[in-house]
Write an enzyme that holds these catalytic residues in place. Structure first.
Site, PDB file in Angstrom:
ATOM      1  N   GLU A 306      22.980  45.870  64.890  1.00 14.10           N
ATOM      2  CA  GLU A 306      24.318  46.578  64.952  1.00 14.10           C
ATOM      3  C   GLU A 306      25.167  45.956  63.810  1.00 14.10           C
ATOM      4  O   GLU A 306      26.548  45.854  64.043  1.00 14.10           O
ATOM      5  CB  GLU A 306      25.012  46.631  66.439  1.00 14.10           C
ATOM      6  CG  GLU A 306      24.099  46.937  67.459  1.00 14.10           C
ATOM      7  CD  GLU A 306      24.747  46.720  68.757  1.00 14.10           C
ATOM      8  OE1 GLU A 306      24.908  47.942  69.320  1.00 14.10           O
ATOM      9  OE2 GLU A 306      25.508  45.899  69.387  1.00 14.10           O
ATOM     10  N   CYS A 406      30.362  50.675  75.958  1.00 15.21           N
ATOM     11  CA  CYS A 406      31.246  50.082  75.211  1.00 15.21           C
ATOM     12  C   CYS A 406      32.235  51.103  74.496  1.00 15.21           C
ATOM     13  O   CYS A 406      33.669  51.132  74.534  1.00 15.21           O
ATOM     14  CB  CYS A 406      31.142  49.089  74.312  1.00 15.21           C
ATOM     15  SG  CYS A 406      29.745  49.518  73.138  1.00 15.21           S
TER      16      CYS A 406
END
Lengths: 647, 647
Positions: A306, A406
């Site tokens: 990521e 998230c």
């Protein structure tokens, strides 16, 4: 309740190191238009949706089971999923600045009561550890204990600032005191794998004046980069643990981690004035915006880790571009804007908001992208109804929730606190950074100022600012001229005046004002073609259509039009048109294009230049829609960068 | 020992569905040059290196601990790591066709003895399951039980074919019998998450004549695509389980899985003649080579899921390009060449071998790439000495071994069996597909033929074939003319004859031959520039330097030259030069280039086309080296595709 305290995230205690002062959320209101509607939907749709998912996902039961024998469920979810609750609470907290809500009040009260029972006597609170699944601080690399603590503190800050209710903050503060006792004054030399606690501790310092929180924030920044974490699955660069932050020149590793860390770095600068921190953050920001940011404002090119990629590694199709990373880039840019007054930071905030951020959320405001591509080559399966895909699945439409959840609460808290990012003041006057219908109250040295802003921005570029209240002595109104704008025009009280940008990117009108004075800034918005930096290999020879702050894209619902074969004619007219039927009314851009015929390329996917098939194709009209609206009509193909066919 | 049986992987039982017949490895020898040296190194360096790692990694102890109470180690490694041993055994097996080896013989005997003790009475054998870590066939999605069985069978086949020793094959066959009892005749409707067993079962059928193995192979192909696996972490497409193989038009999902499966599909076709299987494999192969294959022959653009991407999704920097996927593509292409006789398959084999495959291994033959990029933007940390990085780390130099160790043994078995891929025969004559110094014996209808091939290929393109032995009646010699070659020249017994490609891509000389006749095929090899398919966005506006079958690259050791700013002048002369010092003597290509100066691009990484900074830069000379040699001088930056600066 001290309204001066109701400031969006980042409310520096001292003004000593601020170029610009943030304004209380009481003093800036988004009054109408797209963003006001989104703020309403944020309250009525997104927040209740998030609260339901907290229940459905077991996030709340993870707490309950620790104190209520009737809740027999196993702990569920990721090690960090306590933060899902905290971020929803923070979002609700900021939202309560817009008015009371019985539902939210009850949810907050219930949550506080629950957390108060779950927390341990020494302040520690973490359902994963308290479930016996790991020892305290035994795995800082992956454990996210300080990360969750940071989100707990931020939620407490939001509620305290908007409602004056410090009951949640008290729980966060107890945890912070525990962290100070455990880590402070160098008692430990390591830190959490995921930054977040740093910025939270500075905010807590701001709210309480307790210096130990600031000191611990700085300590946790100082130890990082010395190989104290990991190595974990992706190596120490993933954790920003290879180069000390003051020595680092670019953003590396996991994008959200890198940018949350830098938020903390600028926060510590704003309180301490340590220039090396500011310079390090500015260097890294400059590298990010010049070499590692997508046209939509998205960052983080790599699925793997990521993470930020190498300089100029910006593939539009294989991008990760996590929504949370866009938000973190916005948070960092805001802090740097406060620290420096440089409008380039506001330019990036605007680019993120209108494109990467706006595109992350469905028009119904209950669907979300985690991964935000600038090109989709084949229609993907739509997000499962009622389901939560893996983030790596990158479904064809926005999903209700994610296995790693998230992003949706991060969107919630950002929309709720958006008013905090519109305007600032300094001794000399008032600065408007983002243009939305709004009311702004500020107090420069001259005295109390009230402004109302009327605009259809970004449908058009006319921004009409009315001085509703003014002191007698002169003060300066600064209006940002976005970097994309070539010929701004300005009238002040009916008279045209030269619209000259200052070195920070603002037109500044300093004068004695009268109530009712009107300033009109006109930012002409013809559609334009944008080229990428010449080193960005992935989109070389391609151009993008933009209009004002809005990035456009071509979309083919179901993939009927072969977007792999589309080109746009550079130099031909771009027509801006209103399509009243599309998404309830949208401005589209029509462009002259070509549909390549690649059928001569049978066989191998390469050919000698000297004998390669000649280009062939036929003219077509292209219709571009705002990027933020893609994938709202079902699974589709899409492209933002379009190969250039030169006339 | 029946020498006709010593055929490299894929030895069809019946010739009925073969366009071309493979030749026994006894009958094709690589006698000199680069590949002969690599075969020697494969025996003296790579194989012992692999055997040491099997020990060091605990792969052997995983077996020993099940039967030897003195071995108290826990089971180590991935669920599929039994296959590391099997693939090394297979490599050793093929290698033994080059001559006996006491060391290898001992290793094989020890392994057989061990496996014989470990296997269960019903033939089942798997250290993960036998260690009690999972139940038999309880997790076909991830368990790799049939995958490991497939590699065991293939190892047994290799040893049986080259040495006549069937002791290992007997263990594999017992496992196969068990699989037939467990899965055969539709007793189970599911299959292994990782294809491999299919091709192995067909080979076992070929060796034994036992039809049940072929039937099970077809069954396991038939059930796939009906949602019988998974979903696993990456969804059913990862497992090729969304579309039945006969309906599929392109390669999808995990690249090695997709291609191993297709190997099995063509294998079943070759034995049964079911045309739908061949057509499905050809369609998928054509899509792969036209839309999803890199210039080096690498496949699989995505780290995420180690997978094929969308059509034309071919980023050179974020590529995965697993070494095993290149090998699997070679294996599939070979099967299709046998099935169809179409030289396009041999073109791809050559491209893979000289580039992706050759580049996967260090010049010392004890270092390996798992990930094979076509562009490296910043020098990465070198592979750790003595260590085994995660495959996803993609170190800056070739690593000794990997945490997932599939690639190095796959390289071992491919180099050992390379002779099997050079030539074929049919009733009409003999076909040469790959040009290396070699001897070839074949038996077309006319009678026994012996050829010797002398060539420096690919240093130059002159291939000199001497007829050492010939029957009196005429037969046809077919020589592949690679797709890159524009003007081949041919002399037969001293006389120039037109070098016309037939529809399969070969020049065919059919005549009465005399011993001592010499055929010289001259494939002129000027350096050339190659363009990508116009839909490959990631390298649009870029060209690659190639010469013959060799892809070139620019490399900057340590990253001193900014390869992000380099361009090559299209239309200028490309000079082919011998550099005697580089890697002990290498042919380099010198090109006229430019080094861009992008300093006017301060700030954002994009600009309006109409006002973007003009191109600036200065001339430089570029030196390109063969791609396969990159990263042999330490960590570096590298690029294969180079932006075109047109004169």
């Amino acid at each position: 309740m001290n309204t001066e305290e109701i400031v969006a995230p980042c409310s520096p205690r001292s003004g000593a190191h601020l170029a610009l002062r943030p304004l209380s959320m009481e003093r800036v209101r988004i009054t109408d238009g797209h963003w006001a509607r989104w703020q309403r939907d944020n309250r009525t749709v997104t927040a209740p949706h998030a609260m339901r998912w907290l229940e459905q996902d077991g996030v709340l039961d993870n707490f309950r089971r620790l104190v209520d024998p009737a809740v027999t469920a196993e702990r569920r979810g990721w090690v960090f999923c306590d933060s899902d609750l905290y971020k929803v609470l923070e979002g609700i907290g900021w939202d309560l600045s817009h008015g009371p809500s019985e539902e939210f009040g009850r949810f907050v009260a219930d949550s506080v009561e629950l957390l108060e029972r779950v927390r341990e006597d020494d302040g520690y609170l973490n359902t994963f550890v308290q479930a016996g699944l790991k020892d305290r601080y035994a795995d800082l690399t992956r454990g996210h204990e300080l990360y969750c603590a940071g989100h707990l503190i931020q939620a407490g800050i939001a509620l305290a600032r908007t409602t004056g209710d410090e009951s949640l903050l008290a729980i966060g503060r107890r945890f912070a005191d525990h962290l100070v006792a455990e880590f402070g004054e160098g008692r430990r030399a390591d830190t959490d794998g995921h930054p977040e606690i740093e910025t939270a501790l500075v905010e807590l310092y701001r709210h309480t004046g307790e210096r130990a929180y600031l000191d611990l924030a700085r300590q946790l920044i100082d130890v990082r980069g010395h190989g104290v974490i990991g190595p974990g699955l992706f190596g120490p660069a993933y954790f920003q643990d290879t180069v000390p932050v003051r020595d680092q020149d670019t953003v590396v590793g996991h994008a959200v981690r890198a940018l949350y860390l830098l938020c903390g770095v600028v926060d510590v600068y704003l309180e301490t004035g340590e220039d090396a921190l500011l310079q390090a953050a500015r260097r890294q920001w400059r590298s990010m915006v010049g070499e590692k940011t997508y046209l939509t404002g998205a960052v983080g090119s790599r699925f793997e880790g990521e993470a930020f990629g190498d300089r100029f590694e910006l593939p539009p199709d294989l991008i990760y571009g996590e929504t949370c990373a866009s938000i973190a880039s916005l948070m960092l840019s805001w802090r740097l804007l406060l620290a420096t007054g440089d409008g380039a930071h506001a330019d990036l905030i605007e680019r993120i908001l209108h494109n990467a951020f706006a595109g992350s959320t469905s028009l119904g405001r209950d669907g979300f992208f985690y991964v935000n591509p600038l090109q989709r080559r084949s229609p993907r399966p739509p997000a499962p109804a009622g389901g939560k895909p893996l983030r790596t699945d990158a479904p064809g439409t926005r999903a209700e929730w994610y296995d790693v959840a998230c992003c949706p609460p991060n969107i919630l808290r950002t929309v709720a606190s958006l008013g905090g990012y519109l305007a600032t003041s300094d001794d000399r006057g008032v600065q408007l950074h983002l243009y939305m219908p709004s009311s702004v109250h500020a107090e420069p040295a001259a005295g109390e100022v009230a402004l109302s802003v009327a605009t259809r921005y970004p449908e058009d570029g006319v921004v009409r600012v009315t001085v509703e209240r003014t002191p007698a002595s002169p003060w300066a109104l600064s209006l940002r001229v976005p970097s994309w704008c070539r010929q701004p025009a300005l009238t002040v009280a009916g008279a045209a005046v030269p619209a000259e940008r200052d070195e920070r990117g603002y037109v500044v009108v300093e004068r004695e004002w009268a109530e009712g004075d009107v300033v009109v800034l006109d930012l002409p918005m013809p559609a334009r073609l944008t080229a990428p930096h010449p080193a960005v290999d992935a989109v070389r020879g391609q151009v993008a259509i933009e209009r004002g702050p809005v990035v456009y894209c071509l979309e083919s619902v179901g993939g009927a039009l072969d977007l792999d074969a589309v080109e746009v004619v550079v130099g031909a007219e771009l027509r801006v048109e209103r399509d009243a039927d599309l998404f309830g009314g949208t401005t589209v851009v029509r462009a002259e294009g070509r549909l390549r015929d690649d059928s001569a390329w049978a066989g191998e996917g390469w050919a000698e230049v000297a004998t390669a098939p000649a280009a062939a194709g036929r003219p077509i009209e292209l219709t571009a829609i705002p990027y933020r609206l893609w994938a709202n009509r079902g699974s589709s193909t899409m492209r933002t960068w379009i190969p250039a066919a030169r006339t």
